[in-house]
Structure formats: C-alpha cells, structure tokens
Write an enzyme that holds these catalytic residues in place. Structure first.
Site, PDB file in Angstrom:
ATOM      1  CB  THR A 124      -0.790   0.140   1.206  1.00  0.00           C
ATOM      2  OG1 THR A 124      -1.839  -1.154   1.152  1.00  0.00           O
ATOM      3  CG2 THR A 124      -1.905   1.168   1.317  1.00  0.00           C
ATOM      4  CE  LYS A 157       8.851 -13.036  -0.191  1.00  0.00           C
ATOM      5  NZ  LYS A 157       9.599 -13.075   0.873  1.00  0.00           N
ATOM      6  CB  ILE A 166      -0.033  15.024   9.889  1.00  0.00           C
ATOM      7  CG1 ILE A 166      -1.505  14.667   9.954  1.00  0.00           C
ATOM      8  CG2 ILE A 166       0.193  16.588  10.777  1.00  0.00           C
ATOM      9  CD1 ILE A 166      -2.253  14.290  11.003  1.00  0.00           C
ATOM     10  CE  LYS A 196       1.271   5.534  13.739  1.00  0.00           C
ATOM     11  NZ  LYS A 196      -0.390   5.245  13.303  1.00  0.00           N
TER      12      LYS A 196
HETATM   13  N1  HSE Z   1      -2.567   1.089  11.435  1.00  0.00           N
HETATM   14  C1  HSE Z   1      -2.289   2.620  11.372  1.00  0.00           C
HETATM   15  C2  HSE Z   1      -3.342   3.157  11.665  1.00  0.00           C
HETATM   16  C3  HSE Z   1      -1.749   2.732  10.196  1.00  0.00           C
HETATM   17  O1  HSE Z   1      -4.397   3.015  11.571  1.00  0.00           O
HETATM   18  O2  HSE Z   1      -3.213   4.640  12.052  1.00  0.00           O
HETATM   19  C4  HSE Z   1      -0.997   4.152   9.940  1.00  0.00           C
HETATM   20  O3  HSE Z   1      -0.072   4.209  10.984  1.00  0.00           O
END
Ligand code: HSE
Length: 319
Positions: A12, A44, A135, A204
C-alpha cells in the site's frame, strides 16, 4: 539533477510513494529542481510485480543488488514488520545510503540504534510518515517549533481506532463491523491487535517523546490501554458528559524534567480540536512555551497520504 532511489516493498505505502514521486514529478521538479528516479523495487509477489503500476524491469528480489548499487543514494523501507526490515535498514545505512521509512514499530523499538548508525555513516534516517501519516509532525517539531520548549503533546495518532470510535458513536455501528471496515479500507495493521490495543499509538508516542523532549522511552514501557473493551455505553456516557471518547496518546514534560505519558481512551471536551478529529483522521496538539498551542490534523493512514509524507522525506534528502 537526478537522485536515484530504491523502494523495499510495493504494498500500500510503496505504491503511494511511487505514485507521489512519478505522478507529481513535474511539480516536484518545479519546486525543487530535483528529479527522483525509482531505479529498483524489491518485491517478490508476482501479482504485485505484474500489476502494471510500475514497469516490470524495476523489480528485483535481490536486496544485494540495491545495497551494492553506488547510484542508489536513498532506500525507502516499506516492507513493514520487524524483519527483514530492521536488517535491511541497517545494511543500507552502513552502505552509506539514506533511509526513509513509515515503519513506526521498528523506529520506536530501535530509535537510538538507528540514529547512531546513521550518524556513524554520515547519512540520515527519516520517518516523517511514521507518525500522523500525511501530517508534517516531525518537520514541525524539528523546524517550525525549534525555538520552543514543547511542554506537552497530545494526539489521536491511530486512524483505525479513531475510525472505529467514530462509526460506533455516530452510526451506532458495532465494534466488529467498524473494525472490519477499517481493515477493508487499508488503515489497519496486518494484525489489528496492534491498533485496537494501543500498541501502534504507543510506538508513535515513543517517537513523539524522543522528538519533542529528546528522551527515548521504549514503547513497551509506556502506560497503555486500547479500545477493545469499550462499549457503546462508554461512548454514550462521554456524550452525556459533553465530551468525545478518543484514544489519546499524551506526553507531558513536568517542571522537574520527568515525563508523564500514556495511551488510553480519554473523554475529550467538545471544544478541544481533538474532539473534531473524525474517522481515520489524526490530530496532534502541541503545547509550547512560545508558540502556545499548535494543532495539526490530516489523514493519518492510507496509500496516498502516507506516500505523500514518504515522498517529502525522499525529496528533502535529495535536496
Ligand atoms: N494502522 C495505522 C493506523 C496505520 O490505523 O493509524 C498508520 O500508521
């Protein structure tokens, strides 16, 4: 001048990064005078290789052909997961290549190690896409707010859980159905436990603490509660209290230098900008000693938003 890069992985975010760099190539060159050429893509999966989204001749299954290619100066790691991503990133840094990644789990688990490896090899590791998707969070901390003492950072940094809470609250959707929709939309992690148990938010938050306060706290050491046990009654109660229930990642630097941090469902007052962050959107609120409050919001997950942040780091390194 052309900068040649490699993408590790074409899922993605790999596709989004490729799209941002190719579709907007003229725009990038107009603004920066730089051309970015994707020289190789490590992938792959035959279905992905044959998808027609990038020329077949760019694909390789041989990481050595990338790391040993002196023309490639930037490697974008978009494989996800822990291994081989960690090893590939380290090998790329040691080969004198800059590394760009959205891989918050790997950066949060190895923050000091990667920063040190980059410094020792005279290159950079950049991860704007790892927090808040599109962001410009890290850029804001490092540049726009550089003259500030940031005292607190609070954020909705997981799109999947915010999507689930929004759908449950606004549409009365069940937790399971909302999670399924988030997975179908491509926001959720491969194992959505990481989203719903707050693990992704903790990763995060660990990065945010390091960037805002210069202190590295392992994500596993952060106080963390997810949303998996919340019910629609909890959401209704929050509404009755004039609030919205949000999965908040928060870190505050106290006067004595200690840091109070957590990830947990929190009732946010309706007049807070965080209360207005809906669906898969993210929002980050900084409290600073000069700029006062700064609020950033945007798409925190998905192909093009994350590709936008990845491309920004790549272009910035090319410059
Ligand atoms: N799984 C994460 C979210 C993807 O839903 O924010 C982005 O870091």
């Amino acid at each position: 001048m052309t900068t040649k890069i490699a993408l590790l992985g074409f899922g993605t975010v790999g596709k989004g990064t490729y799209r941002a760099l190719t579709q907007n190539a003229a725009e990038i060159e107009r603004k920066t005078g730089k051309r970015i050429e994707v020289k190789k893509i490590l992938e792959k999966n035959p279905a992905v290789i044959g998808s027609g989204l990038a020329p077949k001749e760019l694909f390789t299954q041989d990481f050595d052909s990338i790391v040993n290619d002196p023309e490639i100066s930037i490697v974008a790691e978009i494989i996800g997961g822990s291994e081989p991503a960690t090893t590939f990133m380290l090998r790329a840094l040691r080969a004198g290549k800059h590394v760009v990644t959205p891989n918050k789990a790997v950066i949060a688990a190895n923050y000091d190690m990667f920063r040190q490896a980059a410094a020792e090899n005279g290159v950079q590791i950049r991860y704007e896409a790892s927090v808040g998707g599109a962001i410009p969070v890290i850029e804001t901390i490092r540049k726009s707010l550089v003259a500030n003492r940031i005292t607190k950072v609070q954020g909705i940094v997981n799109g999947t859980t915010n999507y689930i809470l929004t759908k449950m609250e606004e549409e009365g959707m069940s937790y399971g159905d909302a999670l399924k929709q988030a997975q179908e939309s491509g926001f959720a992690e491969q194992d959505p436990t990481a989203d719903v148990e707050g693990i992704d938010s903790a990763n995060k938050l660990s990065i945010l603490i390091a960037e805002c306060f210069g202190v590295y706290i392992k994500p596993t050491e952060l106080d963390r509660t997810g949303i998996s046990k919340l019910t629609r009654d909890d959401l209704r109660l929050a509404t009755q209290n004039g609030c919205k229930l949000k999965l908040i990642a928060s870190a505050e630097r106290k006067e004595d230098g200690s840091i109070e941090a957590f990830v947990r469902p929190t009732e946010v007052p309706q007049d807070s900008p965080l209360a207005a962050v809906r669906n898969e959107f993210n929002g980050i609120l900084f409290s600073c000693n000069m700029a006062d409050k700064i609020f950033l919001s945007g798409r925190g997950a998905g192909m093009d938003p994350t590709g936008s942040a990845m491309a920004a780091d790549i272009i910035s390194l090319a410059k």
